[in-house]
Write an enzyme that holds these catalytic residues in place. Structure first.
Site, mmCIF file in Angstrom:
data_model
loop_
_atom_site.group_PDB
_atom_site.id
_atom_site.type_symbol
_atom_site.label_atom_id
_atom_site.label_comp_id
_atom_site.label_asym_id
_atom_site.label_seq_id
_atom_site.Cartn_x
_atom_site.Cartn_y
_atom_site.Cartn_z
ATOM 1 N N SER A 16 0.865 -1.183 0.000
ATOM 2 C CA SER A 16 0.000 0.000 0.000
ATOM 3 C C SER A 16 0.897 1.227 0.000
ATOM 4 O O SER A 16 2.080 1.137 0.364
ATOM 5 C CB SER A 16 -0.850 -0.012 1.284
ATOM 6 N N TYR A 74 -2.404 -1.310 10.365
ATOM 7 C CA TYR A 74 -2.329 -1.400 8.897
ATOM 8 C C TYR A 74 -0.975 -0.902 8.393
ATOM 9 O O TYR A 74 -0.322 -1.538 7.560
ATOM 10 C CB TYR A 74 -3.471 -0.573 8.301
HETATM 11 P P1 NAD Z 1 -11.726 -5.799 -0.389
HETATM 12 O O1 NAD Z 1 -12.330 -5.656 0.966
HETATM 13 O O2 NAD Z 1 -12.495 -5.426 -1.598
HETATM 14 O O3 NAD Z 1 -11.181 -7.287 -0.598
HETATM 15 C C1 NAD Z 1 -10.509 -7.975 0.417
HETATM 16 C C2 NAD Z 1 -10.458 -9.440 0.061
HETATM 17 O O4 NAD Z 1 -9.781 -10.140 1.116
HETATM 18 C C3 NAD Z 1 -11.856 -10.080 -0.047
HETATM 19 O O5 NAD Z 1 -11.820 -11.059 -1.056
HETATM 20 C C4 NAD Z 1 -12.042 -10.733 1.325
HETATM 21 O O6 NAD Z 1 -12.941 -11.830 1.322
HETATM 22 C C5 NAD Z 1 -10.611 -11.199 1.572
HETATM 23 N N1 NAD Z 1 -10.340 -11.481 2.971
HETATM 24 C C6 NAD Z 1 -10.514 -10.670 4.046
HETATM 25 N N2 NAD Z 1 -10.151 -11.321 5.164
HETATM 26 C C7 NAD Z 1 -9.725 -12.552 4.792
HETATM 27 C C8 NAD Z 1 -9.215 -13.678 5.489
HETATM 28 N N3 NAD Z 1 -9.103 -13.684 6.826
HETATM 29 N N4 NAD Z 1 -8.895 -14.777 4.780
HETATM 30 C C9 NAD Z 1 -9.037 -14.803 3.430
HETATM 31 N N5 NAD Z 1 -9.510 -13.765 2.714
HETATM 32 C C10 NAD Z 1 -9.842 -12.658 3.394
HETATM 33 O O7 NAD Z 1 -10.358 -4.959 -0.289
HETATM 34 P P2 NAD Z 1 -9.361 -4.378 -1.396
HETATM 35 O O8 NAD Z 1 -9.420 -2.900 -1.312
HETATM 36 O O9 NAD Z 1 -9.537 -5.064 -2.696
HETATM 37 O O10 NAD Z 1 -7.965 -4.795 -0.728
HETATM 38 C C11 NAD Z 1 -7.115 -5.799 -1.250
HETATM 39 C C12 NAD Z 1 -5.694 -5.524 -0.786
HETATM 40 O O11 NAD Z 1 -5.260 -4.278 -1.316
HETATM 41 C C13 NAD Z 1 -5.539 -5.414 0.730
HETATM 42 O O12 NAD Z 1 -4.322 -6.018 1.134
HETATM 43 C C14 NAD Z 1 -5.481 -3.929 0.958
HETATM 44 O O13 NAD Z 1 -4.773 -3.604 2.132
HETATM 45 C C15 NAD Z 1 -4.735 -3.492 -0.283
HETATM 46 N N6 NAD Z 1 -4.887 -2.077 -0.601
HETATM 47 C C16 NAD Z 1 -6.113 -1.557 -0.892
HETATM 48 C C17 NAD Z 1 -6.218 -0.210 -1.206
HETATM 49 C C18 NAD Z 1 -7.521 0.435 -1.559
HETATM 50 O O14 NAD Z 1 -7.559 1.661 -1.685
HETATM 51 N N7 NAD Z 1 -8.585 -0.309 -1.761
HETATM 52 C C19 NAD Z 1 -5.081 0.604 -1.186
HETATM 53 C C20 NAD Z 1 -3.854 0.035 -0.879
HETATM 54 C C21 NAD Z 1 -3.773 -1.313 -0.592
#
Ligand code: NAD
Length: 261
Positions: free
Chosen positions: A143, A156
């Protein structure tokens, strides 16, 4: 179709960025193991959609990334059902916000387990077979918070900085092999994880959804536009290509300028 014959695990791929990456890798011909939580019928539908759209094999594991034994089981399942593991994308993640002195210990433990330790467990389970074949790609979704901090996100930010660290160590340990390990550092991407933060901001500050979205972007992301799961998927796809064979231990930002400030 540069990934034909390869098998990819994408953790947390039932939603958001992970789902975008699963489509991007399947789009290059990789068979994919989808992982994550959600409604069983919806997950079944999205797995069928990936298989049909890209003509690849898709398996599903409901492994909980907070449980090391289940992570090992997921890697074993991919090997059993799809034949091998060549690509590992550590993407599953959760968020919780509170000042450090009020941060619930249980949320700290969950975020460290899912956002940090899970990557260690998945890598240690999948790396031996990549080393054996002398080809592999490990892509860790960090991130902007792997590079800089924000208030109220102690767990985080700690976990994502840790992901950047794991990425460098694994890249060095595999540096003379055909296995690479890199991190992608997204800024704001409009997924359910971020929508929750927008909803909280709108309620706290009495803003409309659009005002809350613009406030969130305006505070951090100079482009004032969200990055998309497709854009993150495109970079993951490139990191899995031969063109990226000498990109090792890098943390690549897709953040609309967030960390350039
Ligand atoms: P999201 O909530 O849309 O998706 C998260 C996914 O992780 C889902 O499929 C959920 O079922 C799964 N998940 C959650 N807990 C779990 C567990 N215990 N075991 C297995 N699966 C699990 O979130 P996103 O925004 O797509 O985030 C995905 C990654 O990207 C994360 O690591 C997040 O930190 C990172 N990220 C997101 C952003 C953003 O702006 N959305 C920015 C930087 C980094």
């Amino acid at each position: 179709m540069c990934l034909k014959g390869k098998v990819a695990i994408v953790t947390g791929s039932t939603s958001g960025i992970g789902l975008g990456i699963a489509h991007a890798l399947a789009g290059q011909g990789a068979d994919v193991l989808v992982n994550g939580f959600g409604d069983a019928a919806a997950i079944d539908g999205l797995c069928q959609d990936i298989a049909a759209r890209h003509g690849v094999k898709v398996a599903y594991s409901g492994a909980d990334m907070a449980q090391p034994a289940q992570i090992e089981g997921m890697v074993a399942q991919a090997t059993r059902e799809l034949g091998r593991v060549d690509i590992l994308v550590n993407n599953a993640g959760i968020q919780f916000t509170a000042p450090v002195h009020e941060f619930p210990v249980e949320r700290w433990d969950a975020i460290i387990a899912i956002n940090l330790s899970a990557a260690f467990h998945a890598i240690r389970a999948a790396l031996p077979q990549m080393r054996e074949r002398n080809w592999g790609r490990i892509v860790n979704i960090a991130s902007a918070h792997g590079l800089v901090a924000s208030v109220n996100k102690v767990a985080y930010v700690a976990a994502k900085h840790g992901i950047v660290g794991i990425t460098k160590v694994v890249a060095l340990e595999t540096a003379t092999s055909g296995v690479t390990c890199n991190a992608i550092c997204p800024g704001w991407v409009l997924t359910p994880l971020v929508q929750k933060q927008i909803d909280a901001l709108a309620e706290r500050e009495r803003l409309t959804p659009e005002e809350a979205r613009m406030r969130l972007l305006g505070e951090k992301q100079p482009s004032k536009e969200f990055a998309t799961p497709e854009q993150i998927g495109a970079l993951a796809q490139f990191l899995c290509s031969e063109g990226a064979a000498q990109i090792r231990g890098a943390s690549l930002s897709v953040d609309g300028g967030w960390t350039a400030q």
